[in-house]
Design an enzyme around this catalytic site. Structure first.
Site, mmCIF file in Angstrom:
data_model
loop_
_atom_site.group_PDB
_atom_site.id
_atom_site.type_symbol
_atom_site.label_atom_id
_atom_site.label_comp_id
_atom_site.label_asym_id
_atom_site.label_seq_id
_atom_site.Cartn_x
_atom_site.Cartn_y
_atom_site.Cartn_z
ATOM 1 N N LYS A 266 -59.255 8.461 -9.699
ATOM 2 C CA LYS A 266 -58.496 9.381 -10.538
ATOM 3 C C LYS A 266 -58.872 9.988 -11.798
ATOM 4 O O LYS A 266 -58.336 10.786 -12.408
ATOM 5 C CB LYS A 266 -57.149 8.218 -11.089
ATOM 6 C CG LYS A 266 -56.539 7.550 -9.940
ATOM 7 C CD LYS A 266 -55.280 6.696 -10.693
ATOM 8 C CE LYS A 266 -54.485 6.002 -9.586
ATOM 9 N NZ LYS A 266 -55.180 5.238 -8.600
HETATM 10 C C1 LIG Z 1 -54.407 5.060 -7.365
HETATM 11 C C2 LIG Z 1 -55.141 4.171 -6.258
HETATM 12 C C3 LIG Z 1 -54.710 4.323 -4.991
HETATM 13 C C4 LIG Z 1 -53.506 4.658 -4.386
HETATM 14 O O1 LIG Z 1 -53.792 6.383 -4.451
HETATM 15 P P1 LIG Z 1 -52.487 7.295 -4.358
HETATM 16 O O2 LIG Z 1 -52.681 8.549 -4.552
HETATM 17 O O3 LIG Z 1 -51.507 6.580 -5.352
HETATM 18 O O4 LIG Z 1 -51.827 6.892 -3.024
HETATM 19 C C5 LIG Z 1 -55.730 3.818 -4.138
HETATM 20 N N1 LIG Z 1 -56.956 3.090 -4.989
HETATM 21 C C6 LIG Z 1 -57.317 3.106 -5.954
HETATM 22 C C7 LIG Z 1 -58.257 2.307 -6.444
HETATM 23 C C8 LIG Z 1 -56.482 3.721 -6.882
HETATM 24 O O5 LIG Z 1 -56.648 3.565 -8.045
#
Ligand SMILES: *Cc1c(COP(=O)(O)O)cnc(C)c1O
Length: 431
Positions: free
Chosen positions: A107
């Protein structure tokens, strides 16, 4: 580029308005009016381009004239300023490691890109000072805090459930200071989300503060996730068949961005939405009926989402046509027991340490390859295993070494503001 609301009851907006407001006034998610096609030259020369140039090429059509090219280039360069290695794990499986950013979370890219766009608009006086209000179960908060740290004109308020995030995650949330405030909620993640939702609907608060969100509903956080897939193809063997792509999915922002890049012409193969026990999308692909459910807790807790907000964007991408969707996208559900078994098997056989989210993706890919033995695939490794010591360390039999960016947080003073689950408490703070 213009964006329309998926509920079709709001006017078209440009990138700036979509970014600053997050969601359309009718409550819908914004979607780009056209899907740009990557130019043949871009696809041919992809391997030779720098990450910043790739990012600029991909993002420019979406940003349009809202940010001049020179500023956008700087924003892109800062957003992807770390490594995205494609690492061989086992025969036929490579992992695109997305955890080398400042908070060890994929993210980071979206949070850094969005923060700098908001900062750009705020500095030009295009928007009043903005308060980013966000609830986190762990990873989002850290990435947002780090991404927005020191961005002028933007204040960040993060709500997290007291005692329910890991020690590393809490340090990432509570030790930065400056324009970042962590509110420690005496409740659950659902309580945090309910409080944030109430704040967004409070007209009195809206007069006092310009609130926006920083989750993948926001186009400035969602769209740059296409870059992971471009960085994959920069490293994929030349001339090899297109890879199958297994994406650990919760809110479905990441996988939806991958499907968008594919629609723009990136040579990616079949997509697999790898889910834990929270499986409204796998159920939809099986039955054609979408039924949101309350989230259930699992080891891969960043994917504990019972009603994925970006699912409507995936529907839009495939013109609400289930057959069309099934041709490009499959889905699978992986239990906690199978998640741990995969972490153990891959560690013992290949000395590669998966985190629970990567392990869900790995298992789903292996099951697909059992039916399609000829295809090579990639998994997106979305978090560093050090963030999930309770699951990973028993398999490993020892503690995981802390990466440098985490070590740097050790010993820094925790600062958080305790709040109850009573909305008036949060409101009093924000007013
Ligand atoms: C947020 C997150 C996800 C999921 O991603 P999305 O875009 O919400 O489907 C998967 N793995 C980790 C470690 C995350 O932080």
């Amino acid at each position: 580029m213009k964006y329309y609301s998926l509920r079709h009851q709001s006017p078209l907006v440009d990138f700036r308005t979509a970014t600053v407001t997050g969601q359309a006034p009718d409550g819908g998610l914004y979607f780009p009016e056209t899907i740009p096609k990557f130019l043949p030259g871009f696809r041919r020369e992809l391997r030779t381009l720098s990450k910043a140039t790739v990012a600029l090429n991909v993002m420019q059509p979406y940003v349009g004239s809202a940010i001049p090219a020179a500023d956008l280039h700087r924003i892109c360069a800062e957003a992807v300023d770390f490594e995205f290695p494609l690492v061989p794990v086992a025969a036929g499986v490579s992992a695109l490691e997305l955890f080398h950013g400042p908070t060890l979370a994929f993210k980071d890219v979206g949070a850094r890109f969005m923060s700098r766009c908001l900062g750009y608009f705020a500095q030009r006086g295009d928007t009043p000072p903005v308060t980013v209000l966000v609830a986190t179960s762990g990873d989002t908060g850290g990435a947002v805090a780090s991404g927005f740290l020191g961005v002028p004109g933007v204040e960040v308020v993060i709500l997290y459930p007291s005692g329910k995030v890991s020690p590393v995650q809490e340090q990432q949330l509570t030790t930065l200071g400056q324009n970042i405030t962590a509110l420690e909620v005496q409740g659950t993640f659902d309580d945090c989300q309910a409080l944030v939702k109430q704040a967004f609907q409070d007209p009195e608060l809206a007069k006092k503060r310009f609130l926006t969100s920083a989750n993948s509903i926001n186009v400035a956080r969602w769209l740059p996730q296409q870059l992971y897939y471009c960085f994959t193809m920069q490293q994929w063997p030349e001339g090899a068949a297109a890879p199958v792509v297994s994406v650990p999915s919760g809110n479905f922002g990441n996988i939806c961005a991958g499907l968008l890049a594919r629609a723009s012409g990136l040579a990616l193969g079949h997509f697999i939405a790898a889910c834990n026990a929270n499986e409204p999308v796998p159920a939809y692909l099986r039955t054609g009926t979408f039924t949101p459910r309350p989230a259930v807790p699992t080891f891969s807790n960043a994917m504990d989402v019972g009603n994925p907000s970006n699912f409507v964007r995936i529907l839009e991408l495939f013109d609400n046509d289930l057959a069309k969707m099934r041709a490009a996208l499959g889905a699978d559900t992986v239990s906690d027991a199978d998640t741990v078994a995969a972490i153990r098997q891959v560690w013992q056989a290949h000395r590669y340490l998966l985190d629970p989210h990567g392990a869900v993706a790995y298992t789903a890919l292996r099951r697909y390859q059992a039916q399609h033995p000829e295809v090579a695939g990639i998994i997106l490794a979305t978090a560093h295993p050090v963030k999930f010591p309770d699951v990973v360390e028993p398999v490993l039999g020892r503690a995981i070494e802390l990466p440098a960016v985490v070590q740097a947080l050790q010993g820094r003073a925790k600062r958080s503001v305790p709040v109850s689950i009573d909305y008036e408490d949060l409101k009093a703070y924000l007013m």
